[in-house]
Design an enzyme around this catalytic site. Structure first.
Site, PDB file in Angstrom:
ATOM      1  N   CYS A  62       0.812  -1.220   0.000  1.00 13.21           N
ATOM      2  CA  CYS A  62       0.000   0.000   0.000  1.00 13.21           C
ATOM      3  C   CYS A  62       0.843   1.266   0.000  1.00 13.21           C
ATOM      4  O   CYS A  62       0.313   2.367  -0.143  1.00 13.21           O
ATOM      5  CB  CYS A  62      -0.941   0.005   1.197  1.00 13.21           C
ATOM      6  SG  CYS A  62      -0.093   0.093   2.771  1.00 13.21           S
ATOM      7  N   CYS A 131      -2.567  -1.125   8.910  1.00  4.45           N
ATOM      8  CA  CYS A 131      -2.020   0.109   9.492  1.00  4.45           C
ATOM      9  C   CYS A 131      -1.694  -0.086  10.972  1.00  4.45           C
ATOM     10  O   CYS A 131      -0.645   0.351  11.445  1.00  4.45           O
ATOM     11  CB  CYS A 131      -3.010   1.254   9.319  1.00  4.45           C
ATOM     12  SG  CYS A 131      -3.354   1.656   7.590  1.00  4.45           S
TER      13      CYS A 131
END
Length: 164
Positions: A62, A131
């Site tokens: 990402c 994350c």
């Protein structure tokens, strides 16, 4: 006008701007928005400082990159933290939360912080769980770096004592 553009682009970045049909809209919890718009402990320390541990982690899939630093006192307590994160709003929020949670804890205590706790606090959607995983990995990496620096410093000190 400039403030409105900035707010609109910020909302679009977080996925909060609604499309005309309501499609593609991603809603984030207020905790994510708060830590994204008002990140805590942003910045950096001198990475050569022996009392500073630096964790640098990334997710190539990402493009998120996270640097988390801890400043540790002689008793092993984290007295300050800093971070830099390049990535989405969830990655920035995860870094900010992690930097707050580790301050005031010992280096051993922070190793018990799990990504699931960060994700739960921020109420991250499943597609953004990576994350919080980055934040956990950054904590572990910063502690590992600090311990390695301390081991080298102790070895150098012992070597000087033996020679004297």
């Amino acid at each position: 006008m400039m403030m409105m553009i900035r707010q609109t682009s910020r909302k679009a970045y977080l996925g909060l701007r609604a499309s005309p049909l309501g499609l593609g809209r991603r809603l984030y919890h207020e905790n994510v928005i708060d830590h994204f718009e008002n990140p805590r402990n942003v910045g950096s320390f001198n990475r050569n400082d022996p009392d500073v541990g630096t964790g640098l982690v990334g997710a190539p899939a990402c493009g998120d990159l996270m640097s988390l630093q801890i400043k540790v006192d002689d008793s092993g307590q984290i007295i300050d933290t800093r971070f830099w994160t390049f990535g989405c709003g969830s990655a920035i929020a995860s870094s900010s939360v992690a930097s707050e949670w580790i301050k005031g804890k010992t280096i051993e205590e922070v190793l018990t912080i799990k990504n699931a706790e960060i994700a739960k606090h921020l109420r991250l959607p499943p597609v953004k769980l990576h994350c919080s995983m980055l934040a956990e990995d950054a904590i572990k990496s910063a502690v590992r770096d600090y311990k390695e620096k301390q081991a080298k410093a102790n070895a150098a000190t012992e070597g000087e004592t033996v020679e004297a």
